[in-house]
Write a protein that holds these residues in place. Structure first.
Motif, PDB file in Angstrom:
ATOM      1  N   GLY A 132      44.927  41.033  35.062  1.00 36.77           N
ATOM      2  CA  GLY A 132      43.939  42.007  35.553  1.00 36.77           C
ATOM      3  C   GLY A 132      44.514  43.409  35.422  1.00 36.77           C
ATOM      4  O   GLY A 132      45.567  43.599  34.796  1.00 36.77           O
TER       5      GLY A 132
ATOM      6  N   ALA B 256      46.237  45.418  37.330  1.00 34.17           N
ATOM      7  CA  ALA B 256      47.637  45.634  37.750  1.00 34.17           C
ATOM      8  C   ALA B 256      48.593  44.996  36.750  1.00 34.17           C
ATOM      9  O   ALA B 256      49.578  45.609  36.332  1.00 34.17           O
TER      10      ALA B 256
ATOM     11  N   ALA C 262      50.919  29.675  36.572  1.00 29.99           N
ATOM     12  CA  ALA C 262      52.339  29.837  36.892  1.00 29.99           C
ATOM     13  C   ALA C 262      52.615  29.518  38.353  1.00 29.99           C
ATOM     14  O   ALA C 262      51.784  29.785  39.221  1.00 29.99           O
TER      15      ALA C 262
ATOM     16  N   LEU D 293      41.127  48.133  44.468  1.00 31.50           N
ATOM     17  CA  LEU D 293      40.271  48.683  43.415  1.00 31.50           C
ATOM     18  C   LEU D 293      40.959  48.468  42.079  1.00 31.50           C
ATOM     19  O   LEU D 293      42.200  48.462  42.002  1.00 31.50           O
TER      20      LEU D 293
ATOM     21  N   SER E 285      44.775  49.536  41.366  1.00 29.45           N
ATOM     22  CA  SER E 285      45.611  48.408  40.932  1.00 29.45           C
ATOM     23  C   SER E 285      46.388  48.779  39.670  1.00 29.45           C
ATOM     24  O   SER E 285      47.560  48.441  39.515  1.00 29.45           O
TER      25      SER E 285
HETATM   26  C1  LIG Z   1      32.116  42.060  42.346  1.00 30.43           C
HETATM   27  C2  LIG Z   1      33.271  43.022  42.277  1.00 30.43           C
HETATM   28  C3  LIG Z   1      33.047  44.337  41.920  1.00 30.43           C
HETATM   29  C4  LIG Z   1      34.104  45.235  41.833  1.00 30.43           C
HETATM   30  N1  LIG Z   1      33.853  46.526  41.477  1.00 30.43           N
HETATM   31  C5  LIG Z   1      34.872  47.413  41.351  1.00 30.43           C
HETATM   32  C6  LIG Z   1      34.640  48.748  40.918  1.00 30.43           C
HETATM   33  O1  LIG Z   1      33.510  49.137  40.653  1.00 30.43           O
HETATM   34  N2  LIG Z   1      35.679  49.589  40.786  1.00 30.43           N
HETATM   35  C7  LIG Z   1      36.953  49.197  41.060  1.00 30.43           C
HETATM   36  O2  LIG Z   1      37.878  50.013  40.904  1.00 30.43           O
HETATM   37  N3  LIG Z   1      37.207  47.938  41.485  1.00 30.43           N
HETATM   38  C8  LIG Z   1      36.199  47.040  41.633  1.00 30.43           C
HETATM   39  N4  LIG Z   1      36.440  45.757  42.045  1.00 30.43           N
HETATM   40  C9  LIG Z   1      37.805  45.378  42.381  1.00 30.43           C
HETATM   41  C10 LIG Z   1      38.608  45.045  41.132  1.00 30.43           C
HETATM   42  O3  LIG Z   1      37.973  44.047  40.378  1.00 30.43           O
HETATM   43  C11 LIG Z   1      39.974  44.605  41.571  1.00 30.43           C
HETATM   44  O4  LIG Z   1      40.534  45.631  42.353  1.00 30.43           O
HETATM   45  C12 LIG Z   1      40.886  44.326  40.403  1.00 30.43           C
HETATM   46  O5  LIG Z   1      40.360  43.346  39.555  1.00 30.43           O
HETATM   47  C13 LIG Z   1      42.245  43.848  40.921  1.00 30.43           C
HETATM   48  O6  LIG Z   1      43.090  43.720  39.841  1.00 30.43           O
HETATM   49  P1  LIG Z   1      44.369  42.801  39.898  1.00 30.43           P
HETATM   50  O7  LIG Z   1      45.174  43.185  38.702  1.00 30.43           O
HETATM   51  O8  LIG Z   1      44.999  42.858  41.218  1.00 30.43           O
HETATM   52  O9  LIG Z   1      43.890  41.305  39.713  1.00 30.43           O
HETATM   53  P2  LIG Z   1      42.642  40.542  39.137  1.00 30.43           P
HETATM   54  O10 LIG Z   1      41.759  41.411  38.337  1.00 30.43           O
HETATM   55  O11 LIG Z   1      42.079  39.819  40.284  1.00 30.43           O
HETATM   56  O12 LIG Z   1      43.320  39.514  38.130  1.00 30.43           O
HETATM   57  C14 LIG Z   1      44.225  38.551  38.560  1.00 30.43           C
HETATM   58  C15 LIG Z   1      44.454  37.559  37.444  1.00 30.43           C
HETATM   59  O13 LIG Z   1      45.540  36.715  37.795  1.00 30.43           O
HETATM   60  C16 LIG Z   1      45.269  35.405  37.304  1.00 30.43           C
HETATM   61  N5  LIG Z   1      46.059  34.449  38.083  1.00 30.43           N
HETATM   62  C17 LIG Z   1      45.994  34.198  39.422  1.00 30.43           C
HETATM   63  N6  LIG Z   1      46.895  33.263  39.772  1.00 30.43           N
HETATM   64  C18 LIG Z   1      47.532  32.897  38.639  1.00 30.43           C
HETATM   65  C19 LIG Z   1      48.566  31.955  38.344  1.00 30.43           C
HETATM   66  N7  LIG Z   1      49.131  31.226  39.313  1.00 30.43           N
HETATM   67  N8  LIG Z   1      48.972  31.824  37.064  1.00 30.43           N
HETATM   68  C20 LIG Z   1      48.409  32.561  36.070  1.00 30.43           C
HETATM   69  N9  LIG Z   1      47.423  33.467  36.287  1.00 30.43           N
HETATM   70  C21 LIG Z   1      47.003  33.642  37.556  1.00 30.43           C
HETATM   71  C22 LIG Z   1      43.770  35.240  37.532  1.00 30.43           C
HETATM   72  O14 LIG Z   1      43.245  34.258  36.665  1.00 30.43           O
HETATM   73  C23 LIG Z   1      43.260  36.638  37.203  1.00 30.43           C
HETATM   74  O15 LIG Z   1      42.879  36.721  35.844  1.00 30.43           O
HETATM   75  C24 LIG Z   1      35.410  44.814  42.125  1.00 30.43           C
HETATM   76  C25 LIG Z   1      35.644  43.486  42.483  1.00 30.43           C
HETATM   77  C26 LIG Z   1      34.591  42.583  42.562  1.00 30.43           C
HETATM   78  C27 LIG Z   1      34.861  41.162  42.936  1.00 30.43           C
END
Ligand SMILES: Cc1cc2nc3c(=O)[nH]c(=O)nc-3n(C[C@H](O)[C@H](O)[C@H](O)COP(=O)(O)OP(=O)(O)OC[C@H]3O[C@@H](n4cnc5c(N)ncnc54)[C@H](O)[C@@H]3O)c2cc1C
Length: 468
Positions: free
Chosen positions: A12, A14, A115, A318, A322
């Motif tokens: 994602g 981050a 993982a 967000l 992130s």
């Molecule tokens: C409906 C909705 C609308 C949103 N709208 C906005 C917006 O308009 N603007 C904004 O800034 N933010 C928005 N957000 C928030 C945004 O999506 C998150 O803040 C962002 O995706 C977080 O990023 P991340 O890198 O933490 O992880 P994520 O995007 O959650 O990605 C995590 C990844 O890790 C993988 N993973 C998890 N565990 C494992 C494992 N054990 N092994 C391998 N892979 C794994 C998952 O498959 C996933 O692909 C929204 C969220 C939602 C749900």
């Protein structure tokens, strides 16, 4: 000694930003992602799908033109779930292609699989075909994000009672919908479906909503929603949710009321996706919501070589923040200098209408005892607003009376999430009310509202200082 300098779990915002940052600095980096394609929640079920859905809904419904042609105006009379999905798939494809290209260009390796920890420097990856691979890394960045909270008393069925991930797969647009949870996700979807003519009821046990947003903005927003017949029931909880024989869903509320609806969206919270990580083997523990605790400046967990960033560490959750967290975490992990980002970042709520905000709210100014003045502009006061047929839209600027500095910018209305960046720049560069009073803005634009709000505040603050 280790196979990789940095292994990132999750692709994602981050994870991918952290991985690319470390690779750009010459490190050997692997990203492990369990999903079919890279991108995370942000690309596949969160930010991008919900924003694409919103854009499609606004375009096909003719929402933006109704100021001129009346509330009955529609670009397409019968909008189907397929209409919404078509654009979504094209957008997601483009997003993923760009990400895959970024990984390839920066030589970030990518492995598909789930993982979990063997020890603090070793991960085991279960690939799709069941093959197990052990990976060692000097540093590990956990960017695993969150998944929807699904309490047992909600009878999820993937069709009429859904979480926000499942909502993207609906086959028919509901005529009525109850959204449980008036957080950002619940509000965004509630207002998007309301723009598509679904009769929406939004319920939440809390008696207020969007408490981190300036109250005046929330009041304006709520007025607009009620004005178009959206029902908002705050301070109310659904005690019982039952699927009825005719395919509808019944909700019994704690105030005794009964609601019957075509669809229920449960959007009351998300849990950190840490349950499959076997954190114990690395000496880590998540809290009751699956979240990890980190040093807020370095994103280091209690285990020195393990970092966590993005939604898994909690607020603000967000995509935008992130990315920055992932970048900082990766820099610290590989021993590069990591500057702290500016204190104030923008918050965007892509509801219909949009809300965006940066800096302090009027309530926070009062709490902190900072003497202040506000400047207000309504979009209907701008020529651009007339051209666009806007009769709503509000920009509010908050200035310190002592330093004359801009301390808060709050917007509800068309383009809010773009417009906020003008205020954000002035705020973080420590600009004063004079910036808005003295500068020329393109005409006709909605950005001109900044000038109007600046003059509004400036007139009351008196003694406009000119640097010219
Ligand atoms: C409906 C909705 C609308 C949103 N709208 C906005 C917006 O308009 N603007 C904004 O800034 N933010 C928005 N957000 C928030 C945004 O999506 C998150 O803040 C962002 O995706 C977080 O990023 P991340 O890198 O933490 O992880 P994520 O995007 O959650 O990605 C995590 C990844 O890790 C993988 N993973 C998890 N565990 C494992 C494992 N054990 N092994 C391998 N892979 C794994 C998952 O498959 C996933 O692909 C929204 C969220 C939602 C749900």
């Amino acid at each position: 000694m280790f196979q990789y300098d940095l292994v990132v779990v999750g692709s994602g915002p981050a994870g991918r930003r952290g991985a690319i940052q470390a690779a750009k600095l010459g490190k050997k980096v692997l990203v492990i992602e369990q999903g079919k394609r890279v991108g995370g929640v942000s690309v596949h079920t969160g930010t991008i799908p919900s924003k694409t859905l919103r854009e499609t809904a606004l375009n096909l419904s003719g929402w933006r033109e109704r100021g001129f042609y009346g509330k009955a105006y529609r670009v397409k009379q019968e909008i189907s779930a397929e209409d919404l999905r078509r654009r979504l798939l094209i957008t997601l494809d483009h997003e993923v292609e760009v990400l895959e290209h970024q990984f390839a260009r920066n030589r970030v390796q990518h492995m598909r699989g789930k993982a979990s920890f063997v020890d603090a420097s070793t991960l085991e990856v279960v690939k799709d075909d069941g093959e197990l691979v052990k990976i060692t890394a000097a540093s590990i960045l956990l960017a695993v994000g969150t998944k929807p909270f699904r309490p047992d008393y909600i009878p999820f069925d993937h069709k009429t009672v859904l979480d926000s991930d499942e909502l993207l797969e609906i086959e028919e647009l509901p005529r009525s919908m109850v959204v449980i949870g008036a957080g950002v996700i619940g509000i965004e979807y509630a207002t998007i479906f309301s723009a598509l003519d679904t009769a929406v009821t939004l319920i939440d046990p809390k008696s207020t909503m969007l408490d981190f947003i300036d109250k005046e903005i929330v009041e304006d927003f709520t007025y607009q929603l009620r004005d178009r017949n959206m029902k908002i029931m705050l301070g109310t909880k659904a005690d019982k949710v039952t699927k009825l024989d005719d395919g509808k869903v019944e909700l019994i509320l704690d105030n005794g009321r009964r609601l019957v609806t075509d669809m229920v969206l449960f959007a009351a919270g998300r849990m950190g996706a840490t349950d499959a990580l076997n954190l114990k083997a690395a000496g880590l523990e998540a809290d009751s919501r699956g979240r990890l605790k980190v040093n807020p400046e370095t994103f280091q967990t209690s285990v020195p070589n393990i970092y966590a960033a993005g939604d898994v560490v909690g607020f603000p959750s967000l995509a935008s923040t992130s990315m920055e967290q992932g970048r900082i975490a990766a820099r610290v992990a590989i021993g590069a200098v990591a500057k702290e980002p500016p204190k104030y970042f923008p918050y965007g709520i892509y509801a219909v209408p949009e809300i965006s905000t940066c800096g302090l709210t009027e309530e926070e100014m009062k709490e902190r005892g900072i003497p202040y003045e506000c400047g207000i502009a309504r979009f209907r006061e701008t020529s651009r607003g007339h051209i666009m047929g806007l009769d709503t839209g509000l920009l509010k600027l908050i200035f310190s009376l002592k330093t004359r500095r801009l301390l808060g910018v709050h917007i509800v209305g068309e383009g809010a999430t773009e417009l906020v960046h003008i205020g954000q720049a002035v705020l973080n560069l420590k600009g004063t009310v004079e910036y808005f009073v003295e500068n020329t803005f393109n005409y006709p634009t909605l950005a001109e509202a900044y000038k109007i709000a600046g003059l509004d505040a400036g007139n009351r603050m008196g003694d406009i200082k000119s640097e010219l």
